[in-house]
Enzyme design. Structure first.
Site, short mmCIF file in Angstrom:
data_model
loop_
_atom_site.label_atom_id
_atom_site.label_comp_id
_atom_site.label_asym_id
_atom_site.label_seq_id
_atom_site.Cartn_x
_atom_site.Cartn_y
_atom_site.Cartn_z
N ASP A 2 -28.85 -1.39 -13.02
CA ASP A 2 -28.64 -1.51 -14.46
C ASP A 2 -29.17 -0.33 -15.26
O ASP A 2 -29.54 -0.46 -16.43
CB ASP A 2 -29.30 -2.80 -14.95
CG ASP A 2 -30.75 -2.90 -14.50
OD1 ASP A 2 -31.34 -1.86 -14.18
OD2 ASP A 2 -31.30 -4.02 -14.46
N GLU A 51 -26.32 -4.79 -6.34
CA GLU A 51 -27.24 -5.59 -7.16
C GLU A 51 -26.49 -6.10 -8.40
O GLU A 51 -26.93 -5.96 -9.54
CB GLU A 51 -28.50 -4.81 -7.56
CG GLU A 51 -29.66 -5.71 -7.97
CD GLU A 51 -30.90 -4.96 -8.39
OE1 GLU A 51 -30.95 -4.43 -9.52
OE2 GLU A 51 -31.85 -4.89 -7.58
N GLU A 93 -31.01 -2.54 -20.25
CA GLU A 93 -30.53 -2.89 -18.90
C GLU A 93 -29.55 -4.07 -18.88
O GLU A 93 -28.60 -4.07 -18.11
CB GLU A 93 -31.72 -3.17 -17.98
CG GLU A 93 -32.52 -1.94 -17.58
CD GLU A 93 -33.54 -1.50 -18.62
OE1 GLU A 93 -33.71 -2.21 -19.64
OE2 GLU A 93 -34.18 -0.45 -18.42
N HIS A 131 -43.37 -0.39 -17.88
CA HIS A 131 -42.52 0.70 -18.39
C HIS A 131 -41.37 0.24 -19.28
O HIS A 131 -40.60 1.07 -19.77
CB HIS A 131 -41.94 1.52 -17.24
CG HIS A 131 -40.90 0.78 -16.43
ND1 HIS A 131 -39.60 0.69 -16.81
CD2 HIS A 131 -41.00 0.09 -15.28
CE1 HIS A 131 -38.92 -0.02 -15.92
NE2 HIS A 131 -39.75 -0.40 -14.99
N ARG A 189 -38.78 -0.57 -22.05
CA ARG A 189 -38.61 -0.02 -23.40
C ARG A 189 -38.94 -1.03 -24.49
O ARG A 189 -39.48 -0.67 -25.54
CB ARG A 189 -37.16 0.46 -23.58
CG ARG A 189 -36.91 1.85 -23.05
CD ARG A 189 -35.47 2.26 -23.26
NE ARG A 189 -35.30 3.70 -23.24
CZ ARG A 189 -35.35 4.45 -22.15
NH1 ARG A 189 -35.58 3.90 -20.98
NH2 ARG A 189 -35.18 5.76 -22.22
N HIS A 193 -46.39 4.94 -15.15
CA HIS A 193 -45.05 5.54 -15.23
C HIS A 193 -45.16 6.85 -16.01
O HIS A 193 -46.02 6.99 -16.87
CB HIS A 193 -44.15 4.54 -15.97
CG HIS A 193 -42.68 4.84 -15.88
ND1 HIS A 193 -42.11 5.89 -16.54
CD2 HIS A 193 -41.67 4.24 -15.21
CE1 HIS A 193 -40.80 5.91 -16.30
NE2 HIS A 193 -40.51 4.91 -15.49
C1 UD1 Z 1 -35.45 4.05 -16.35
C2 UD1 Z 1 -34.34 3.00 -16.50
C3 UD1 Z 1 -34.89 1.61 -16.25
C4 UD1 Z 1 -35.65 1.54 -14.94
C5 UD1 Z 1 -36.70 2.62 -14.91
C6 UD1 Z 1 -37.40 2.62 -13.59
C7 UD1 Z 1 -32.57 3.34 -18.15
C8 UD1 Z 1 -32.16 3.21 -19.55
N1 UD1 Z 1 -33.83 3.01 -17.87
O1 UD1 Z 1 -36.36 3.87 -17.43
O2 UD1 Z 1 -33.82 0.68 -16.22
O3 UD1 Z 1 -36.24 0.28 -14.83
O4 UD1 Z 1 -36.08 3.90 -15.11
O5 UD1 Z 1 -38.57 3.37 -13.61
O6 UD1 Z 1 -31.79 3.75 -17.32
N2 UD1 Z 1 -40.15 10.86 -16.73
C9 UD1 Z 1 -40.66 11.99 -16.09
N3 UD1 Z 1 -40.48 12.13 -14.74
C10 UD1 Z 1 -39.82 11.21 -13.99
C11 UD1 Z 1 -39.33 10.05 -14.64
C12 UD1 Z 1 -39.48 9.90 -16.01
O7 UD1 Z 1 -41.26 12.84 -16.71
O8 UD1 Z 1 -39.68 11.38 -12.76
C13 UD1 Z 1 -40.33 10.72 -18.20
C14 UD1 Z 1 -39.45 11.70 -18.98
O9 UD1 Z 1 -40.13 12.09 -20.14
C15 UD1 Z 1 -38.24 10.85 -19.31
C16 UD1 Z 1 -38.92 9.53 -19.61
O10 UD1 Z 1 -39.92 9.41 -18.60
O11 UD1 Z 1 -37.51 11.34 -20.42
C17 UD1 Z 1 -38.01 8.33 -19.60
O12 UD1 Z 1 -37.17 8.28 -18.48
P1 UD1 Z 1 -35.83 7.40 -18.53
O13 UD1 Z 1 -35.16 7.47 -17.21
O14 UD1 Z 1 -35.03 7.70 -19.74
O15 UD1 Z 1 -36.38 5.92 -18.75
P2 UD1 Z 1 -37.33 5.02 -17.91
O16 UD1 Z 1 -38.27 4.38 -18.87
O17 UD1 Z 1 -37.89 5.76 -16.76
N1 UDP Z 2 -43.12 1.90 -7.23
C1 UDP Z 2 -43.57 3.05 -6.58
N2 UDP Z 2 -44.66 3.70 -7.10
C2 UDP Z 2 -45.32 3.26 -8.20
C3 UDP Z 2 -44.85 2.11 -8.85
C4 UDP Z 2 -43.74 1.46 -8.35
O1 UDP Z 2 -43.01 3.48 -5.57
O2 UDP Z 2 -46.31 3.89 -8.59
C5 UDP Z 2 -41.92 1.23 -6.69
C6 UDP Z 2 -41.99 -0.26 -6.54
O3 UDP Z 2 -42.48 -0.64 -5.27
C7 UDP Z 2 -40.53 -0.69 -6.74
C8 UDP Z 2 -40.02 0.33 -7.73
O4 UDP Z 2 -40.89 1.44 -7.65
O5 UDP Z 2 -39.79 -0.56 -5.55
C9 UDP Z 2 -39.99 -0.25 -9.10
O6 UDP Z 2 -39.79 0.76 -10.03
P1 UDP Z 2 -39.90 0.50 -11.58
O7 UDP Z 2 -40.88 -0.59 -11.86
O8 UDP Z 2 -40.16 1.83 -12.21
O9 UDP Z 2 -38.42 0.08 -11.98
P2 UDP Z 2 -37.65 -1.32 -12.08
O10 UDP Z 2 -37.70 -1.98 -10.76
O11 UDP Z 2 -38.29 -2.11 -13.19
O12 UDP Z 2 -36.26 -0.91 -12.46
#
Ligand code: UD1
Ligand code: UDP
Length: 387
Positions: free
Chosen positions: A97, A119, A133, A224, A226, A257
């Site tokens: 999602d 999924e 999501e 994490h 939003r 995160h």
């Molecule tokens: C995203 C997904 C969410 C998922 C989550 C898992 C969307 C809208 N959101 O949210 O569904 O649950 O990932 O973690 O698709 N950033 C870094 N390095 C990284 C990752 C993130 O610096 O490796 C920072 C960046 O500033 C980035 C911000 O996090 O712009 C947000 O990342 P984004 O993918 O937009 O949203 P998530 O909150 O990570």
């Molecule tokens: N996870 C990881 N390192 C971390 C935190 C989470 O590898 O420091 C793994 C966790 O085991 C799970 C996935 O990341 O498999 C979940 O990611 P997240 O919570 O960011 O996203 P969501 O599942 O909510 O989309």
């Protein structure tokens, strides 16, 4: 020979499709597998690619610090157009999602390439929770021709939306395949424990603190979502602060995160002063995270994937959300919703720490999300659907 393109972009998608990549690779005479990452995440995605030794064929590399949903979407839509025109797959598989999965499905639809949704069918029926999501998965479900549902409940959601049963298969969640793969790896490699403890020490947490003689317990925390940004995270941090002061013999470990919106409230509430049993550490590599989850007493999280993993390991989960699409473990009693309410978080964590009978009830190991064979089912069904 069918050309399958698997597209993913964030940490959880990568974890959940990694075993699928391995499964497709077992049948090179049947499938040409092409992998594409959007790079919606960067460091957190690369950690997983490295662990599972996946070298993507395409990498859109779209991540920019703190970019909003519009920019993420626009960059994926443009990037995927070029990749799809060049690669011309017979089917595009997306997962879950995220913005990556929905916008990729849209790109594939514009090229009239069929989409398979892994999924599929999770629903809260509240488009703002989780946001964005819930809308993402509903839209992807509309665009997909084929649906891989993790559970019967998710299949029923799709049937209610008018999707034909012939186009749905219940597979279990591929995330449980990944989890079992990693749990086995930890079990079967006696040198790994020491290596992971060292990695955790470098990340900022000393697992020796949990030695049986110390009687210390571990509460593992992640956040994490939003919809929890701002006040929600402030309340979460205040609750954790209270708990860490109240329970000196419990370690609270929070791998943060990388989203700046998750880190800002931690800074606001704690500044530089942190209780000595509270550890804010960098995001962990999946292997180390599973290792720590196995060592934990309980988990406090707003994550989707962790709601599936922790019950399989017999760890009670308190979910910092008002509503969840993962009803299976809620019904089984191993997961409870606490929202971002200070009172609820502090009282429910305290109850688990203080009341052993209550803890026993919530810590029975159940695995409603899969038996570790989801990827086999996905791959064998694909051959039936695209001939
Ligand atoms: C995203 C997904 C969410 C998922 C989550 C898992 C969307 C809208 N959101 O949210 O569904 O649950 O990932 O973690 O698709 N950033 C870094 N390095 C990284 C990752 C993130 O610096 O490796 C920072 C960046 O500033 C980035 C911000 O996090 O712009 C947000 O990342 P984004 O993918 O937009 O949203 P998530 O909150 O990570
Ligand atoms: N996870 C990881 N390192 C971390 C935190 C989470 O590898 O420091 C793994 C966790 O085991 C799970 C996935 O990341 O498999 C979940 O990611 P997240 O919570 O960011 O996203 P969501 O599942 O909510 O989309």
């Amino acid at each position: 020979m069918k050309k399958i393109m698997l597209v993913f972009g964030t940490r959880p998608e990568a974890i959940k499709v990694a075993p699928l990549v391995k499964e497709f690779q077992k049948y090179p005479e049947q499938f040409e597998l092409v992998t594409c990452v959007t790079g919606q995440h960067r460091e957190m995605l690369d950690q997983v690619l490295q662990l599972f030794d996946i070298k993507p064929d395409y990498d859109l590399n779209i991540m920019k610090q703190g970019q909003d949903l519009v920019e993420v979407s626009a960059r994926i839509l443009l990037g995927m157009r070029d990749v799809l025109v060049q690669a011309k797959p017979d089917i595009v598989l997306v997962h879950g999602d995220t913005t990556t999965s929905t916008i990729t499905a849209l790109s594939a639809f514009y090229q009239q390439i069929p989409v398979g949704h892994i999924e599929a069918g999770l629903r809260t029926h509240n488009i703002y929770s989780p946001w964005p999501e819930e809308m993402n998965r509903q839209l992807t479900g509309r665009m997909a021709s084929y649906h891989f549902s993790p559970t019967l409940l998710s299949q029923q959601n799709l049937l209610r939306e008018g999707i034909r049963n012939d186009n749905i298969i219940v597979t279990g969640n591929t995330g449980i395949d990944a989890l079992y793969m990693i749990v086995d790896k930890i079990k079967n490699d006696s040198s790994l424990g020491a290596k992971l403890s060292k990695e955790l020490r470098i990340a900022g947490y000393e697992t020796d603190r949990l030695s049986p003689s110390s009687a210390r317990r571990l509460v593992l925390i992640t956040g994490h979502r939003r919809e929890n940004f701002g006040e929600g995270f402030i309340r979460i941090c205040k609750a954790i602060n209270f708990l860490s002061e109240r329970y000196a013999m419990v370690d609270f470990v929070y791998p943060m995160h990388l989203n700046p919106n998750v880190r800002a409230p931690i800074q606001t509430v704690f500044g530089r002063k942190r209780p000595s049993n509270l550890f804010f550490i960098e995001p962990l590599e999946y292997l180390s995270f599973v290792y720590l989850m196995e060592k934990s007493f309980m988990v406090l999280t707003d994550s989707g994937g962790i709601q599936e993993e922790a019950p399989s390991l017999g760890k009670p989960v308190l979910v910092m959300r008002d509503i969840t699409e993962r009803l299976e473990s809620l019904k089984a009693g191993t997961v409870r919703l606490v929202g971002t309410d200070y009172e609820k978080i502090t009282s429910e964590v305290s109850k688990l720490l203080d009341d052993s009978e209550h803890y026993q009830e919530m810590s029975k190991a159940i695995s409603p999300y899969g038996d570790g064979k989801a990827c086999e089912r996905v791959v064998s069904q694909i051959s039936n659907w695209i001939r």
